[in-house]
Design an enzyme around this catalytic site. Sequence first.
Site, mmCIF file in Angstrom:
data_model
loop_
_atom_site.group_PDB
_atom_site.id
_atom_site.type_symbol
_atom_site.label_atom_id
_atom_site.label_comp_id
_atom_site.label_asym_id
_atom_site.label_seq_id
_atom_site.Cartn_x
_atom_site.Cartn_y
_atom_site.Cartn_z
ATOM 1 N N GLY A 85 0.758 -1.229 0.051
ATOM 2 C CA GLY A 85 0.230 0.182 0.093
ATOM 3 C C GLY A 85 0.768 1.432 0.109
ATOM 4 N N ASP B 51 -4.601 -6.102 -6.065
ATOM 5 C CA ASP B 51 -3.712 -6.738 -5.628
ATOM 6 C C ASP B 51 -4.226 -8.065 -4.919
ATOM 7 O OD1 ASP B 51 -1.178 -7.933 -4.639
ATOM 8 O OD2 ASP B 51 -0.337 -5.955 -5.236
ATOM 9 N N ASP C 179 -6.842 -9.667 -10.752
ATOM 10 C CA ASP C 179 -5.846 -9.376 -11.443
ATOM 11 C C ASP C 179 -5.694 -8.160 -12.201
ATOM 12 O OD1 ASP C 179 -4.074 -9.629 -13.536
ATOM 13 O OD2 ASP C 179 -5.149 -11.068 -14.730
ATOM 14 N N LYS D 244 9.134 -2.249 -15.261
ATOM 15 C CA LYS D 244 10.412 -3.069 -14.724
ATOM 16 C C LYS D 244 11.163 -3.356 -15.904
ATOM 17 C CE LYS D 244 7.913 -2.912 -11.139
ATOM 18 N NZ LYS D 244 8.192 -2.124 -10.061
HETATM 19 N N1 SAM Z 1 3.185 -0.459 -4.898
HETATM 20 C C1 SAM Z 1 3.222 -1.193 -3.615
HETATM 21 C C2 SAM Z 1 3.651 -0.390 -2.529
HETATM 22 O O1 SAM Z 1 3.790 0.801 -2.517
HETATM 23 O O2 SAM Z 1 3.315 -0.943 -1.489
HETATM 24 C C3 SAM Z 1 4.266 -2.212 -4.231
HETATM 25 C C4 SAM Z 1 3.841 -3.108 -5.209
HETATM 26 S S1 SAM Z 1 4.980 -4.613 -5.527
HETATM 27 C C5 SAM Z 1 6.271 -3.823 -6.170
HETATM 28 C C6 SAM Z 1 4.270 -5.373 -6.781
HETATM 29 C C7 SAM Z 1 2.726 -5.849 -6.404
HETATM 30 O O3 SAM Z 1 2.398 -6.031 -7.752
HETATM 31 C C8 SAM Z 1 2.699 -7.167 -5.744
HETATM 32 O O4 SAM Z 1 2.218 -6.742 -4.279
HETATM 33 C C9 SAM Z 1 2.040 -7.947 -6.601
HETATM 34 O O5 SAM Z 1 1.266 -8.872 -5.712
HETATM 35 C C10 SAM Z 1 1.490 -7.263 -7.526
HETATM 36 N N2 SAM Z 1 1.047 -7.928 -8.838
HETATM 37 C C11 SAM Z 1 1.875 -8.365 -9.726
HETATM 38 N N3 SAM Z 1 1.343 -8.714 -10.858
HETATM 39 C C12 SAM Z 1 -0.057 -8.467 -10.579
HETATM 40 C C13 SAM Z 1 -1.224 -8.567 -11.277
HETATM 41 N N4 SAM Z 1 -1.179 -9.083 -12.544
HETATM 42 N N5 SAM Z 1 -2.298 -8.237 -10.787
HETATM 43 C C14 SAM Z 1 -2.458 -7.557 -9.500
HETATM 44 N N6 SAM Z 1 -1.444 -7.335 -8.966
HETATM 45 C C15 SAM Z 1 -0.201 -7.816 -9.304
#
Ligand code: SAM
Length: 369
Positions: free
Chosen positions: A224, A241, A261, A307
């Site tokens: 978050g 998420d 998703d 990324k």
């Molecule tokens: N922005 C967040 C924060 O500030 O706390 C951190 C995000 S973290 C780098 C990446 C997140 O992307 C993970 O929690 C992962 O579960 C989510 N994620 C990856 N692929 C996803 C998808 N297809 N749908 C939803 N969430 C996804």
Amino acid sequence: MSNLNDEACFVCFCRSGYEPDLAAECEYHLATRNGYGYAKYEKGSGCIAFYTPTPALMPKLKELVFARQKLSFLTTLSFHDASDRITPILEFLHSLNSMEFGNVIVEHADNEQAKTLAKFCKKFTVPLRAALRKNVLQTRVQQDDKSWLHVIFDSFDGCRLCFSTANDRSPYAQGILRLKFPASAPSRSTLKLEEALHVFFNKESEKRLFNENMSAVDLGACPGGWTYQLVKRNMRVEAIDNGDIATTLMDTGLVMHAKADGFTYRPVSGHVDWLVCDMIENPYRVAELVAQWIQQGWAKASIFNLKLPMKRRFETVKEILSALRNKMRDKSGTIIEAKHLYHDRDEITVLVLPMGDFDESTQNCIKKM
Ligand code: SAM
């Protein structure tokens, strides 16, 4: 300002290890303008020297994704007397008949070796400023519309003198905006979005675009950190998420969390103002998703992270941004900016802001950014 071959030299800072990407980016921009240039750098130094006979064609700092700072090179000085490093600097500037600089920054490139110089740079700033002011080489108060002097220490024995120009510089030492981690934020990622807001907007436009009247969807939101920044600005957020979101954010009453998703989720009311996205996913897919949201009117604008792959990083960024620009060409006055921020690791942050979708006074405010 020119070297022996009559080429201008620019000194640009970047994240250590990204020198080849920055060099490729500068070469690319010059080539598209029928210019020419080449870089010299040590891998891992966090800095490149870029030579060009066509300095007027050099891209602005704002256009460079991988550059944290852009400086014009003046000279290299070696210090034979460690007890007086100020006199050689003054002598050189007098020899140039230099005008008053609006500020002076003493710094070193952001790399492991140069870190030992940090304390010294800080300490040296005070007497240097006093001496420059005494010699009418620096204004009494900081002036942003003037050139600034940058003294870059590569070792205790020598420095490079450079200058930056108004509207084409980062105002921060090393081009790094250092932010304090907010104790109540759920993750360090929060600093990526906070930095992006500082870098992409001025105070006034940020207030207009991120406030209690605005709504957002945050894809890849957990735990978050990005949602935290939006909620801090009283925005309503749909946080998407499969992970868990901080309860402190849910307690604000401003957040709706959906375990879904990010590629198939759509906003509850059909549209929001902002789409933010920090999903660790294929960057081509993410950029396409963002373009789709804006084209379909599900979001007006977006800030998102891409990324980066291990190889061909600049090529990848170039391809994605060019495809994005193509897709946005029907949206009038779309601003697309991308930056490798200090708080980004192997990723970059992108802003897509179609101005035409905002009211006139907001548009006027954005134009002044
Ligand atoms: N922005 C967040 C924060 O500030 O706390 C951190 C995000 S973290 C780098 C990446 C997140 O992307 C993970 O929690 C992962 O579960 C989510 N994620 C990856 N692929 C996803 C998808 N297809 N749908 C939803 N969430 C996804």
